[in-house]
Design an enzyme around this catalytic site. Structure first.
Site: not given
Ligand code: AP5
Ligand code: ZN
Length: 214
Positions: A13, A88, A127, A160, A171
């Site tokens: 996203k 969400r 990431r 992160r 998650r």
């Protein structure tokens, strides 16, 4: 255009948003980015959100609906927006409908980043991000020119806090339990487009452009 991007953590996203944003002159509202900024600035909102975020759980509906309501009033969002990471929950989707109805507007399209859970751990743990611009890299799939350094500014990249295999599990659980029903909510309205999000980034971009030009 008023667009919603829905997909599990690591589905792409945040990678596709800046491209769509530039192509269509939209504003990009990512609740995760806004919450992380509030956490690092230690605002009252950030202090309330931090615990849930660190555990990979959702922040309360009231908090996120409040920040989206505020952000959508910005002049740059009047022509259209990309919502990345919001709504969400079905409650958030209903609140969004109400907010838009008051402005005589509605959601045009929901892009569903469909992808198998098994692919996501590698994407999440590799990431690296440039916090002030939101630019995203990956050690294997999208490496920066110099490891650990942003290509544009030369500033350091960070990882992160919730990008660990353990937090990813929570998650994903939150995604399947609380967010997947939101796809059903918009499917009933006939505005969901399914993307094959496991393809390479450029191919996903082409799919997005096809959906948005049709
Ligand atoms: P948020 O920041 O929204 O995180 P998320 O939904 O878990 O999604 P990610 O940002 O991890 O994934 P992405 O799809 O953007 O992936 P990316 O493009 O970076 O939310 C964080 C937390 O905030 C939540 O857990 C919750 O606590 C709270 N929160 C936020 N919104 C909320 C709300 N509405 N209600 C309640 N709580 C809320 O890609 C990942 C990696 O893969 C990158 O390294 C990238 O380079 C690479 N990559 C991307 N695409 C590809 C591809 N096609 N092929 C190969 N590699 C790729
Ligand atoms: Zn993201």
């Amino acid at each position: 255009k008023r667009l919603i991007l829905i997909g599990p953590p690591g589905s792409g996203k945040g990678t596709q948003s800046p491209i769509i944003k530039d192509d269509y002159c939209l504003c990009h509202l990512a609740t995760g980015d806004m919450l992380r900024a509030a956490v690092s600035a230690k605002t009252p909102l950030g202090i309330k959100a931090k615990e849930a975020m660190d555990k990979g759980e959702l922040v309360s509906d009231d908090l996120v609906v409040g920040i989206i309501d505020e952000a959508m009033k910005k002049p740059s969002c009047q022509k259209g927006f990309i919502l990345d990471g919001f709504p969400r929950t079905v409650v958030q989707a209903e609140k969004l409908d109400e907010m838009l109805k008051n402005q005589g507007a509605k959601v045009d399209k929901v892009l569903n980043f469909a992808i198998d859970d098994a692919i996501l751990e590698e994407r999440i743990t590799g990431r690296w991000i440039h916090p002030s611009s939101g630019r995203t890299y990956h050690t294997k799939f999208a490496p920066p020119k110099t490891p650990g350094v942003d290509d544009v500014t030369g500033e350091p990249l960070i990882q992160r806090k919730d990008d660990t295999a353990a937090v990813l599990k929570s998650r994903l659980e939150a995604f399947h339990k609380q967010t997947e029903p939101v796809i059903g909510y918009y499917s009933q309205k006939g505005i969901v487009a399914n993307l094959q999000a496991e393809k390479p980034p450029k191919e996903v971009t082409v799919e997005v452009q096809k959906v948005l030009s049709s």
